[in-house]
Motif scaffolding. Sequence first.
Motif, PDB file in Angstrom:
ATOM      1  N   VAL A 105       0.842  -1.200   0.000  1.00 47.27           N
ATOM      2  CA  VAL A 105       0.000   0.000   0.000  1.00 47.27           C
ATOM      3  C   VAL A 105       0.877   1.249   0.000  1.00 47.27           C
ATOM      4  O   VAL A 105       0.631   2.201  -0.762  1.00 47.27           O
ATOM      5  CB  VAL A 105      -0.938   0.014   1.229  1.00 47.27           C
ATOM      6  N   VAL A 106       1.918   1.257   0.826  1.00 46.87           N
ATOM      7  CA  VAL A 106       2.837   2.400   0.897  1.00 46.87           C
ATOM      8  C   VAL A 106       3.516   2.625  -0.450  1.00 46.87           C
ATOM      9  O   VAL A 106       3.611   3.765  -0.936  1.00 46.87           O
ATOM     10  CB  VAL A 106       3.895   2.189   1.999  1.00 46.87           C
ATOM     11  N   LEU A 107       3.975   1.550  -1.083  1.00 45.55           N
ATOM     12  CA  LEU A 107       4.638   1.675  -2.380  1.00 45.55           C
ATOM     13  C   LEU A 107       3.683   2.225  -3.436  1.00 45.55           C
ATOM     14  O   LEU A 107       4.067   3.062  -4.267  1.00 45.55           O
ATOM     15  CB  LEU A 107       5.202   0.323  -2.815  1.00 45.55           C
ATOM     16  N   ASN A 108       2.439   1.786  -3.417  1.00 42.85           N
ATOM     17  CA  ASN A 108       1.455   2.312  -4.364  1.00 42.85           C
ATOM     18  C   ASN A 108       1.169   3.791  -4.107  1.00 42.85           C
ATOM     19  O   ASN A 108       0.992   4.579  -5.050  1.00 42.85           O
ATOM     20  CB  ASN A 108       0.154   1.502  -4.286  1.00 42.85           C
ATOM     21  N   GLU A 109       1.138   4.182  -2.845  1.00 45.26           N
ATOM     22  CA  GLU A 109       0.945   5.597  -2.502  1.00 45.26           C
ATOM     23  C   GLU A 109       2.119   6.441  -2.994  1.00 45.26           C
ATOM     24  O   GLU A 109       1.927   7.560  -3.490  1.00 45.26           O
ATOM     25  CB  GLU A 109       0.781   5.752  -0.986  1.00 45.26           C
ATOM     26  N   LEU A 110       3.319   5.904  -2.865  1.00 43.52           N
ATOM     27  CA  LEU A 110       4.509   6.608  -3.365  1.00 43.52           C
ATOM     28  C   LEU A 110       4.450   6.764  -4.881  1.00 43.52           C
ATOM     29  O   LEU A 110       4.832   7.806  -5.426  1.00 43.52           O
ATOM     30  CB  LEU A 110       5.782   5.872  -2.947  1.00 43.52           C
ATOM     31  N   MET A 111       3.960   5.743  -5.562  1.00 43.57           N
ATOM     32  CA  MET A 111       3.809   5.829  -7.016  1.00 43.57           C
ATOM     33  C   MET A 111       2.838   6.941  -7.402  1.00 43.57           C
ATOM     34  O   MET A 111       3.063   7.689  -8.359  1.00 43.57           O
ATOM     35  CB  MET A 111       3.329   4.494  -7.579  1.00 43.57           C
ATOM     36  N   GLU A 112       1.745   7.062  -6.662  1.00 41.36           N
ATOM     37  CA  GLU A 112       0.767   8.115  -6.927  1.00 41.36           C
ATOM     38  C   GLU A 112       1.386   9.494  -6.688  1.00 41.36           C
ATOM     39  O   GLU A 112       1.154  10.437  -7.456  1.00 41.36           O
ATOM     40  CB  GLU A 112      -0.458   7.926  -6.031  1.00 41.36           C
ATOM     41  N   GLN A 113       2.171   9.611  -5.630  1.00 38.56           N
ATOM     42  CA  GLN A 113       2.846  10.875  -5.336  1.00 38.56           C
ATOM     43  C   GLN A 113       3.855  11.223  -6.423  1.00 38.56           C
ATOM     44  O   GLN A 113       4.014  12.394  -6.788  1.00 38.56           O
ATOM     45  CB  GLN A 113       3.542  10.789  -3.981  1.00 38.56           C
ATOM     46  N   GLU A 114       4.543  10.209  -6.943  1.00 35.19           N
ATOM     47  CA  GLU A 114       5.526  10.445  -7.998  1.00 35.19           C
ATOM     48  C   GLU A 114       4.845  10.980  -9.248  1.00 35.19           C
ATOM     49  O   GLU A 114       5.314  11.948  -9.864  1.00 35.19           O
ATOM     50  CB  GLU A 114       6.270   9.149  -8.317  1.00 35.19           C
ATOM     51  N   LEU A 115       3.736  10.366  -9.628  1.00 33.04           N
ATOM     52  CA  LEU A 115       2.996  10.816 -10.805  1.00 33.04           C
ATOM     53  C   LEU A 115       2.492  12.238 -10.608  1.00 33.04           C
ATOM     54  O   LEU A 115       2.622  13.087 -11.504  1.00 33.04           O
ATOM     55  CB  LEU A 115       1.824   9.869 -11.061  1.00 33.04           C
ATOM     56  N   GLU A 116       1.949  12.519  -9.444  1.00 29.12           N
ATOM     57  CA  GLU A 116       1.412  13.853  -9.159  1.00 29.12           C
ATOM     58  C   GLU A 116       2.509  14.910  -9.191  1.00 29.12           C
ATOM     59  O   GLU A 116       2.322  15.998  -9.751  1.00 29.12           O
ATOM     60  CB  GLU A 116       0.738  13.848  -7.790  1.00 29.12           C
ATOM     61  N   SER A 117       3.659  14.600  -8.610  1.00 30.33           N
ATOM     62  CA  SER A 117       4.750  15.578  -8.581  1.00 30.33           C
ATOM     63  C   SER A 117       5.255  15.862  -9.986  1.00 30.33           C
ATOM     64  O   SER A 117       5.639  16.995 -10.300  1.00 30.33           O
ATOM     65  CB  SER A 117       5.895  15.091  -7.682  1.00 30.33           C
ATOM     66  N   TYR A 118       5.253  14.842 -10.857  1.00 29.13           N
ATOM     67  CA  TYR A 118       5.699  15.087 -12.229  1.00 29.13           C
ATOM     68  C   TYR A 118       4.680  15.945 -12.966  1.00 29.13           C
ATOM     69  O   TYR A 118       5.054  16.875 -13.698  1.00 29.13           O
ATOM     70  CB  TYR A 118       5.924  13.776 -12.990  1.00 29.13           C
ATOM     71  N   GLN A 119       3.414  15.649 -12.780  1.00 27.53           N
ATOM     72  CA  GLN A 119       2.371  16.433 -13.445  1.00 27.53           C
ATOM     73  C   GLN A 119       2.412  17.889 -13.018  1.00 27.53           C
ATOM     74  O   GLN A 119       2.125  18.790 -13.808  1.00 27.53           O
ATOM     75  CB  GLN A 119       0.998  15.832 -13.142  1.00 27.53           C
ATOM     76  N   GLU A 120       2.797  18.136 -11.755  1.00 33.99           N
ATOM     77  CA  GLU A 120       2.873  19.495 -11.231  1.00 33.99           C
ATOM     78  C   GLU A 120       4.238  20.141 -11.463  1.00 33.99           C
ATOM     79  O   GLU A 120       4.464  21.281 -11.077  1.00 33.99           O
ATOM     80  CB  GLU A 120       2.546  19.495  -9.733  1.00 33.99           C
ATOM     81  N   ARG A 121       5.137  19.404 -12.098  1.00 38.26           N
ATOM     82  CA  ARG A 121       6.496  19.878 -12.375  1.00 38.26           C
ATOM     83  C   ARG A 121       7.212  20.318 -11.090  1.00 38.26           C
ATOM     84  O   ARG A 121       7.918  21.327 -11.053  1.00 38.26           O
ATOM     85  CB  ARG A 121       6.475  21.028 -13.388  1.00 38.26           C
TER      86      ARG A 121
END
Length: 219
Positions: A105-121
């Motif tokens: 679950v933690v790893l999946n949450e980190l993946m979501e954060q990674e995608l969001e941070s890239y989208q927000e530059r």
Amino acid sequence: MTNKKRNEEMAYEKLKRAIMLKRLIPGQRVTEEWVSKELKMSRTPIRSAFKRLENENLIELVPNKGAVVHNPSNKELEDVFNLRIVLESYAAKLAIPKLTERDLVVLNELMEQELESYQERDFEEFMRVNGEIHAYPAKIADNKFLLREVETLNQWADCYLILRDEFYSMPLEDVKSIPEHKAIISKLRERDADGVEEAIRKHMLSTLSDLSERSSIFN
């Protein structure tokens, strides 16, 4: 925060941002006098900023020359990423028997954060999350010496991403690290030790290849 600390922080942030945006390029000399005039502040906070950036491997303080933006060689990149393959593969194999559903679950949450941070530059957040993903298997393995080495190599890799990556210009669909991280996590979920080692190797070599090729953008 005192004015002195505020100025030190401002000088550090502005210099680091200039390197991230490729306004200061690898091999470029950066003098205290020039930065002092640009930021309209004394040299004292600038010296402190230079020291912090040197600790992060973004600049080198060269005697009788001053500060120079770090220009890593391809061999330096190869040495770091090849060692990361060995250590992170070992960490993943140690982690698999201890892996819990909560860890996934933690790893999946980190993946979501990674995608969001890239989208927000948000490059700083992207690097933080990237480091968390890579260090997490060593944390699960509960080997503090291994974790320390993995985190140290991650810090070196961060400097290479800042110096050579095209974060601000690459569209999301061309970003390789996100699907490669998903592949690593998928193999962890399957408890596939050989598969996760191959996924880590593929990811590291892919990143190494991209960073090596992109050295030309500074010429």
